[in-house]
Scaffold this active site. Structure first.
Site, PDB file in Angstrom:
ATOM      1  N   SER A   1      10.776  -6.240 -12.680  1.00  0.00           N
ATOM      2  CA  SER A   1       9.462  -6.663 -12.182  1.00  0.00           C
ATOM      3  C   SER A   1       8.324  -6.102 -13.048  1.00  0.00           C
ATOM      4  O   SER A   1       7.191  -5.986 -12.594  1.00  0.00           O
ATOM      5  CB  SER A   1       9.304  -6.239 -10.721  1.00  0.00           C
ATOM      6  OG  SER A   1       9.655  -4.887 -10.562  1.00  0.00           O
TER       7      SER A   1
ATOM      8  N   HIS B   1      15.881  -1.665   1.898  1.00  0.00           N
ATOM      9  CA  HIS B   1      15.382  -2.582   0.865  1.00  0.00           C
ATOM     10  C   HIS B   1      15.184  -3.974   1.468  1.00  0.00           C
ATOM     11  O   HIS B   1      16.053  -4.471   2.198  1.00  0.00           O
ATOM     12  CB  HIS B   1      16.361  -2.652  -0.313  1.00  0.00           C
ATOM     13  CG  HIS B   1      15.764  -3.305  -1.515  1.00  0.00           C
ATOM     14  ND1 HIS B   1      15.671  -4.677  -1.626  1.00  0.00           N
ATOM     15  CD2 HIS B   1      15.200  -2.796  -2.632  1.00  0.00           C
ATOM     16  CE1 HIS B   1      15.090  -4.981  -2.782  1.00  0.00           C
ATOM     17  NE2 HIS B   1      14.786  -3.848  -3.411  1.00  0.00           N
TER      18      HIS B   1
ATOM     19  N   CYS C   1      12.679 -10.554 -14.960  1.00  0.00           N
ATOM     20  CA  CYS C   1      13.907 -11.340 -14.871  1.00  0.00           C
ATOM     21  C   CYS C   1      13.536 -12.761 -14.430  1.00  0.00           C
ATOM     22  O   CYS C   1      12.387 -13.026 -14.039  1.00  0.00           O
ATOM     23  CB  CYS C   1      14.856 -10.723 -13.857  1.00  0.00           C
ATOM     24  SG  CYS C   1      14.160 -10.760 -12.211  1.00  0.00           S
TER      25      CYS C   1
ATOM     26  N   CYS D   1      14.805 -15.740  -4.817  1.00  0.00           N
ATOM     27  CA  CYS D   1      15.604 -15.928  -6.044  1.00  0.00           C
ATOM     28  C   CYS D   1      16.900 -16.658  -5.677  1.00  0.00           C
ATOM     29  O   CYS D   1      17.554 -16.317  -4.685  1.00  0.00           O
ATOM     30  CB  CYS D   1      15.926 -14.567  -6.660  1.00  0.00           C
ATOM     31  SG  CYS D   1      16.999 -14.729  -8.089  1.00  0.00           S
TER      32      CYS D   1
ATOM     33  N   SER E   1      10.242   0.225  -7.303  1.00  0.00           N
ATOM     34  CA  SER E   1      11.155  -0.845  -7.719  1.00  0.00           C
ATOM     35  C   SER E   1      12.579  -0.299  -7.789  1.00  0.00           C
ATOM     36  O   SER E   1      12.873   0.614  -8.572  1.00  0.00           O
ATOM     37  CB  SER E   1      10.706  -1.380  -9.090  1.00  0.00           C
ATOM     38  OG  SER E   1      11.801  -1.963  -9.743  1.00  0.00           O
ATOM     39  N   SER E   2      13.445  -0.882  -6.982  1.00  0.00           N
ATOM     40  CA  SER E   2      14.832  -0.405  -6.910  1.00  0.00           C
ATOM     41  C   SER E   2      15.537  -0.530  -8.260  1.00  0.00           C
ATOM     42  O   SER E   2      16.212   0.391  -8.717  1.00  0.00           O
ATOM     43  CB  SER E   2      15.554  -1.219  -5.844  1.00  0.00           C
ATOM     44  OG  SER E   2      16.917  -1.200  -6.022  1.00  0.00           O
TER      45      SER E   2
ATOM     46  N   CYS F   1      23.453  -9.090  -9.610  1.00  0.00           N
ATOM     47  CA  CYS F   1      22.816 -10.073 -10.480  1.00  0.00           C
ATOM     48  C   CYS F   1      23.080  -9.748 -11.950  1.00  0.00           C
ATOM     49  O   CYS F   1      23.032  -8.583 -12.354  1.00  0.00           O
ATOM     50  CB  CYS F   1      21.328 -10.038 -10.172  1.00  0.00           C
ATOM     51  SG  CYS F   1      20.361 -10.816 -11.406  1.00  0.00           S
TER      52      CYS F   1
ATOM     53  N   HIS G   1       7.541  -5.487  -6.981  1.00  0.00           N
ATOM     54  CA  HIS G   1       7.280  -4.049  -6.908  1.00  0.00           C
ATOM     55  C   HIS G   1       6.507  -3.603  -8.144  1.00  0.00           C
ATOM     56  O   HIS G   1       6.987  -2.802  -8.933  1.00  0.00           O
ATOM     57  CB  HIS G   1       8.597  -3.278  -6.782  1.00  0.00           C
ATOM     58  CG  HIS G   1       9.176  -3.371  -5.410  1.00  0.00           C
ATOM     59  ND1 HIS G   1      10.505  -3.554  -5.169  1.00  0.00           N
ATOM     60  CD2 HIS G   1       8.582  -3.323  -4.196  1.00  0.00           C
ATOM     61  CE1 HIS G   1      10.717  -3.614  -3.869  1.00  0.00           C
ATOM     62  NE2 HIS G   1       9.568  -3.479  -3.265  1.00  0.00           N
TER      63      HIS G   1
ATOM     64  N   GLU H   1      15.493  -6.905   0.352  1.00  0.00           N
ATOM     65  CA  GLU H   1      16.567  -7.888   0.090  1.00  0.00           C
ATOM     66  C   GLU H   1      17.704  -7.713   1.104  1.00  0.00           C
ATOM     67  O   GLU H   1      18.225  -8.698   1.647  1.00  0.00           O
ATOM     68  CB  GLU H   1      17.094  -7.706  -1.336  1.00  0.00           C
ATOM     69  CG  GLU H   1      18.203  -8.694  -1.668  1.00  0.00           C
ATOM     70  CD  GLU H   1      18.878  -8.378  -3.000  1.00  0.00           C
ATOM     71  OE1 GLU H   1      18.181  -8.181  -4.000  1.00  0.00           O
ATOM     72  OE2 GLU H   1      20.125  -8.331  -3.018  1.00  0.00           O
TER      73      GLU H   1
END
Ligand code: SF4
Length: 280
Positions: free
Chosen positions: A263, A124, A12, A96, A218-219, A190, A42, A126
């Site tokens: 990712s 997480h 992304c 980001c 990776s979530s 997002c 990740h 973030e």
């Protein structure tokens, strides 16, 4: 066998920006040792590549006394900026912009006296980072029963982890609306995530099997797996690298869809595509 790549998949904007920043710092050949605070993305293969280029991963600023620390796209709590300044550590900020926006919203409303509700996974990075912009006072809502922790009589600002599924987010919002009347709600999911999820859902309805490529931690990749499994519970395969493909299993399908987390480098996606095409 037909292989179809989902319309939106792979790196992304935010992850690409973080990776480009890291490689640019390597090329700049500054005298400062480079670090990332936590793995940059990740994806273990990319993290290993960065290590080969001299970028080490640290988990805490305490581990270093100097150098240039790259902040990844997930962002960090506000106190990290203060700590770095006090220690004379250079920060290269690759947060980001979509995550920075959430941090700003949270700080603004916290300073106005609002209760902060963060829909997301408390573990997480973030979410940990976002919570660090309201003094770690946010109420993190991972399960709907966590709503009980919200105070009914307080004006409340609601934000959501960027990679959360829209369906789950809407479920939370409905419940919060029943409990609290003075609300400021920000749908901070997002668009890149949403586009990947919509494309994965659409494609998984059209094919016999789905391959989801991306880091196991990776979530957003895990969310893609969940979405694909809703359509193809027994025919969705999550892999990190091309070596994990079981071609014996794939042979039985006529159409295979491929998607990849935000990712996942295009290189890895292309390797998978190439290898399956060679099987045909
Ligand atoms: S998924 Fe969205 S919020 Fe997260 S890094 Fe990518 S562009 Fe930014």
């Amino acid at each position: 066998m037909k292989v179809i790549l989902a319309e939106n998949s792979g790196f992304c904007f935010g992850v690409k920006k973080a990776i480009d920043t890291a490689f640019n710092e390597v090329e700049a050949k500054n005298e400062h040792k480079l670090y990332t605070l936590g793995p940059l993305i990740h994806n273990p293969q990319v993290v290993e590549e960065l290590k080969q280029k001299g970028i080490d991963v640290i988990e805490d600023l305490e581990e270093v006394h100097s150098g240039n620390v790259i902040i990844r796209s997930h962002g960090v709590p506000e106190k990290i900026y203060r700590e770095a300044e006090e220690k004379g550590i250079i920060l290269t900020d690759s947060t980001c912009p979509f995550v920075s926006r959430i941090q700003k919203i949270v700080k603004e409303y916290y300073d106005k006296g609002y209760q902060i509700a963060i829909i997301g996974d408390p573990n997480h990075p973030e979410v940990i980072g976002i919570n660090g912009w309201c003094n770690d006072d946010g109420v993190i809502l991972q399960k709907t029963e966590n709503i009980e922790k919200l105070k009914e009589d307080k004006p409340t600002c609601v934000v959501v982890q960027t990679t959360m599924s829209l369906v789950l987010y809407e479920e939370f919002i409905e419940l919060i609306k029943h409990k609290i009347s003075d609300l400021q709600i920000f749908n901070t999911i997002c668009l890149a995530t949403r586009k990947r999820q919509d494309a994965a859902r659409k494609l998984s309805k059209e094919v016999d099997a789905m391959i989801v490529i991306g880091g196991y931690h990776s979530s957003n990749t895990q969310k893609l797996v969940t979405i694909c499994k809703e359509e193809k519970p027994n025919d969705t395969f999550h892999i990190e690298t091309v070596d994990e493909i079981d071609f014996e299993i794939l042979k039985k399908y006529e159409t295979i869809g491929i998607t990849a987390g935000a990712s996942t480098p295009h290189k890895v996606v292309n390797e998978v595509l190439e290898k399956i095409k060679n099987l045909l």
